[in-house]
Design a protein around this motif. Sequence first.
Motif, mmCIF file in Angstrom:
data_model
loop_
_atom_site.group_PDB
_atom_site.id
_atom_site.type_symbol
_atom_site.label_atom_id
_atom_site.label_comp_id
_atom_site.label_asym_id
_atom_site.label_seq_id
_atom_site.Cartn_x
_atom_site.Cartn_y
_atom_site.Cartn_z
ATOM 1 N N TYR A 103 84.758 66.022 -32.563
ATOM 2 C CA TYR A 103 83.980 64.703 -31.514
ATOM 3 C C TYR A 103 82.648 64.322 -32.001
ATOM 4 O O TYR A 103 82.785 62.929 -31.675
ATOM 5 N N LEU A 104 82.221 64.962 -32.266
ATOM 6 C CA LEU A 104 80.491 64.430 -32.975
ATOM 7 C C LEU A 104 81.062 64.065 -33.582
ATOM 8 O O LEU A 104 80.132 62.716 -34.230
ATOM 9 N N TYR A 106 77.409 61.325 -33.488
ATOM 10 C CA TYR A 106 76.361 62.355 -32.771
ATOM 11 C C TYR A 106 76.090 63.162 -33.691
ATOM 12 O O TYR A 106 77.010 64.127 -34.734
ATOM 13 N N LYS A 107 74.414 63.603 -33.532
ATOM 14 C CA LYS A 107 74.320 64.815 -34.274
ATOM 15 C C LYS A 107 74.592 66.697 -33.919
ATOM 16 O O LYS A 107 75.414 67.254 -34.422
ATOM 17 N N LYS A 108 74.603 66.382 -32.417
ATOM 18 C CA LYS A 108 74.885 67.525 -31.399
ATOM 19 C C LYS A 108 75.100 66.966 -30.285
ATOM 20 O O LYS A 108 74.843 66.061 -29.864
ATOM 21 N N LEU A 167 73.397 60.358 -17.309
ATOM 22 C CA LEU A 167 73.340 61.284 -18.323
ATOM 23 C C LEU A 167 73.658 60.253 -19.348
ATOM 24 O O LEU A 167 74.599 58.791 -18.904
ATOM 25 N N GLU A 168 73.679 61.028 -20.956
ATOM 26 C CA GLU A 168 74.467 60.316 -21.637
ATOM 27 C C GLU A 168 75.803 61.086 -22.776
ATOM 28 O O GLU A 168 75.744 62.260 -22.060
ATOM 29 N N PRO A 169 76.230 59.891 -23.211
ATOM 30 C CA PRO A 169 77.989 61.006 -22.792
ATOM 31 C C PRO A 169 78.653 62.389 -23.837
ATOM 32 O O PRO A 169 78.465 63.311 -23.505
ATOM 33 N N PHE A 170 77.235 62.533 -25.065
ATOM 34 C CA PHE A 170 76.940 63.431 -25.683
ATOM 35 C C PHE A 170 75.868 65.031 -24.658
ATOM 36 O O PHE A 170 75.638 65.995 -25.114
ATOM 37 N N PHE A 176 83.223 64.194 -24.245
ATOM 38 C CA PHE A 176 84.307 65.295 -24.428
ATOM 39 C C PHE A 176 85.429 65.517 -23.198
ATOM 40 O O PHE A 176 85.050 66.189 -22.341
ATOM 41 N N THR A 177 86.416 65.732 -23.649
ATOM 42 C CA THR A 177 87.342 66.007 -22.692
ATOM 43 C C THR A 177 88.769 67.107 -22.961
ATOM 44 O O THR A 177 88.682 67.797 -23.570
ATOM 45 N N ILE A 178 87.934 68.566 -21.508
ATOM 46 C CA ILE A 178 88.967 69.265 -21.935
ATOM 47 C C ILE A 178 89.971 69.030 -20.954
ATOM 48 O O ILE A 178 89.400 69.101 -19.095
ATOM 49 N N ALA A 179 91.005 69.167 -20.927
ATOM 50 C CA ALA A 179 92.306 69.170 -20.207
ATOM 51 C C ALA A 179 93.265 70.499 -19.599
ATOM 52 O O ALA A 179 92.940 71.623 -21.101
#
Length: 247
Positions: free
Chosen positions: A11-12, A17-19, A178-181, A202-205
């Motif tokens: 995802y990163l 994104y760095k983290k 919020l930002e997405p990260f 980032f999505t947990i199903a």
Amino acid sequence: MNKINSAAQKYLQDKGYKKFALKAVLFDMDGVLYDSMPNHAQSWVKVMQSHGFNMTWEEAYMHEGRTGGDTIRIISEREGRSIGPEERKAVYQEKTEAFNACPAILPLNGSAELLRKVKDSGLFAMLVTGSGQPSLLNRLNDDFPNTFTRERMVTSFDVKKGKPDPEPYLTALEKGGLEPFEAIVVENAPLGVEAAHRAGLFTIAVNTGPLPDFVLIDAGADVLLPSITALCDEWENICKNLLQPCP
């Protein structure tokens, strides 16, 4: 490398994104916090069939997360009998009454403990639901005390476009500052997973329903788990990989 760490790194990299800098977890409601989807499916099928529309139990799960008005519009147009906004509103009211007449709904196993772990990790919870059912929304503070505030809730009343459009999750990011990260999503429905994915989250199903796992993966889930209790059991591992450091 475990699957959560692998998914996080992918995802990163994909997003540049760095983290992660997590501040919040965005929760769907039906099928994530409450074991309410069987009642929703039963109500949808009963009411839509009473109006002459063919709707199956499985289809109710496939439409989960969509606003009620959009669900009625799509099914009626599919069957060549488009109905206007006022009639859609009336049909949805019937569906609400049928839902309220169903057996009592309980929180899903593990949901209260998961929310407690989220708070103990220094994060706040937000609700992002396509529902407008007062019978559940009004219960949130009783079942999950001091967790959800109206300022940190996005319901069908707050958006013009429901899931799978990204608007509900983009609205949650805006409301939460919020930002997405800085957030992750917990979803159980393919349309909700798609909406979160399209919003760049980032999505947990968690597959708490009858649909095959691949439906959630194909919708864009970064991680797939079989239940809320499984997610609760994995929370420390999620912290280890996404928080710096895990409390």
